[in-house]
Motif scaffolding. Structure first.
Motif, PDB file in Angstrom:
ATOM      1  N   GLN A  43       0.841  -1.207   0.000  1.00 49.39           N
ATOM      2  CA  GLN A  43       0.000   0.000   0.000  1.00 49.39           C
ATOM      3  C   GLN A  43       0.874   1.254   0.000  1.00 49.39           C
ATOM      4  O   GLN A  43       0.613   2.202  -0.764  1.00 49.39           O
ATOM      5  CB  GLN A  43      -0.916   0.000   1.225  1.00 49.39           C
ATOM      6  CG  GLN A  43      -1.830   1.212   1.314  1.00 49.39           C
ATOM      7  CD  GLN A  43      -2.941   1.170   0.292  1.00 49.39           C
ATOM      8  OE1 GLN A  43      -3.700   0.206   0.235  1.00 49.39           O
ATOM      9  NE2 GLN A  43      -3.061   2.207  -0.526  1.00 49.39           N
ATOM     10  N   GLN A  44       1.924   1.262   0.811  1.00 47.41           N
ATOM     11  CA  GLN A  44       2.825   2.411   0.859  1.00 47.41           C
ATOM     12  C   GLN A  44       3.495   2.653  -0.501  1.00 47.41           C
ATOM     13  O   GLN A  44       3.597   3.796  -0.955  1.00 47.41           O
ATOM     14  CB  GLN A  44       3.898   2.210   1.930  1.00 47.41           C
ATOM     15  CG  GLN A  44       3.389   2.342   3.331  1.00 47.41           C
ATOM     16  CD  GLN A  44       4.454   1.983   4.374  1.00 47.41           C
ATOM     17  OE1 GLN A  44       5.393   1.225   4.100  1.00 47.41           O
ATOM     18  NE2 GLN A  44       4.285   2.506   5.576  1.00 47.41           N
ATOM     19  N   ASP A  45       3.959   1.578  -1.126  1.00 46.90           N
ATOM     20  CA  ASP A  45       4.606   1.722  -2.430  1.00 46.90           C
ATOM     21  C   ASP A  45       3.634   2.299  -3.462  1.00 46.90           C
ATOM     22  O   ASP A  45       3.982   3.213  -4.214  1.00 46.90           O
ATOM     23  CB  ASP A  45       5.132   0.371  -2.928  1.00 46.90           C
ATOM     24  CG  ASP A  45       6.412  -0.062  -2.244  1.00 46.90           C
ATOM     25  OD1 ASP A  45       6.952   0.691  -1.400  1.00 46.90           O
ATOM     26  OD2 ASP A  45       6.882  -1.181  -2.557  1.00 46.90           O
ATOM     27  N   HIS A  46       2.422   1.770  -3.486  1.00 46.69           N
ATOM     28  CA  HIS A  46       1.427   2.267  -4.440  1.00 46.69           C
ATOM     29  C   HIS A  46       1.036   3.719  -4.138  1.00 46.69           C
ATOM     30  O   HIS A  46       0.900   4.524  -5.058  1.00 46.69           O
ATOM     31  CB  HIS A  46       0.192   1.360  -4.451  1.00 46.69           C
ATOM     32  CG  HIS A  46       0.391   0.086  -5.197  1.00 46.69           C
ATOM     33  ND1 HIS A  46       1.087  -0.977  -4.679  1.00 46.69           N
ATOM     34  CD2 HIS A  46      -0.013  -0.285  -6.437  1.00 46.69           C
ATOM     35  CE1 HIS A  46       1.113  -1.955  -5.568  1.00 46.69           C
ATOM     36  NE2 HIS A  46       0.448  -1.563  -6.644  1.00 46.69           N
ATOM     37  N   ASP A  47       0.878   4.047  -2.856  1.00 48.92           N
ATOM     38  CA  ASP A  47       0.552   5.428  -2.480  1.00 48.92           C
ATOM     39  C   ASP A  47       1.650   6.389  -2.930  1.00 48.92           C
ATOM     40  O   ASP A  47       1.367   7.494  -3.386  1.00 48.92           O
ATOM     41  CB  ASP A  47       0.352   5.553  -0.965  1.00 48.92           C
ATOM     42  CG  ASP A  47      -0.926   4.912  -0.469  1.00 48.92           C
ATOM     43  OD1 ASP A  47      -1.795   4.555  -1.297  1.00 48.92           O
ATOM     44  OD2 ASP A  47      -1.045   4.754   0.770  1.00 48.92           O
TER      45      ASP A  47
END
Length: 157
Positions: A43-47
């Protein structure tokens, strides 16, 4: 006939939730992340890459169509921070029922045309070592290995 078109908002919402889960699972399978941390890190990478969704700068998301029907997706980054006129392919996905028909190869060739229009000089991507089918396809398309990461599990015995 395979074609590419810009992803719609509805497709993006579906893509995002699925891609976050798939990427997390692949990172766990590759031994890069633990199962407990994988979803959060994905999720952090995509955000970080898609802070404004489809409107995120330098991120181009496409729907792959076969004879006018959506069958997959491509994600190309043209972020100048990559340097040297390199574009990075973050995601290539073709639905299971349409694999092994040359759809991904044709879509990637179409993406090369898009990349040239963005002024890119080359394309790069990451493929997990265990994904031998994808590795073979990329090699058939002219991609070459630029880095290799290796790991070994340790035991006390």
């Amino acid at each position: 006939m395979v074609s590419l078109r810009a992803m719609t908002e509805e497709e993006f919402r579906s893509f995002l939730s699925k891609d976050i889960e798939d990427y997390a699972a692949e990172k766990v399978k590759a031994g890069n992340w633990t199962a407990e941390e994988a979803l959060r890190r994905s999720q952090q990478d995509h955000d970080g890459l898609l802070p404004r969704g489809l409107a995120s700068p330098h991120q181009h998301l496409y729907t792959i169509e076969l004879d006018g029907e959506p069958v997959g997706r491509l994600w190309l980054s043209t972020d100048p921070k990559l340097g040297g006129g390199v574009g990075f392919i973050y995601d290539v996905f073709v639905a299971e029922a349409f694999r092994r028909r040359g759809v991904a190869k044709q879509a990637l060739r179409l993406l090369e045309t898009e990349a040239l229009q963005f002024g890119l000089k080359s394309l790069a991507l990451h493929v997990f070592g265990f994904n031998t089918a994808a590795r073979s396809m990329y090699e058939d398309l002219g991609y070459t290995v630029t880095n290799i990461n290796m790991a070994k599990a340790l035991s006390a015995e």
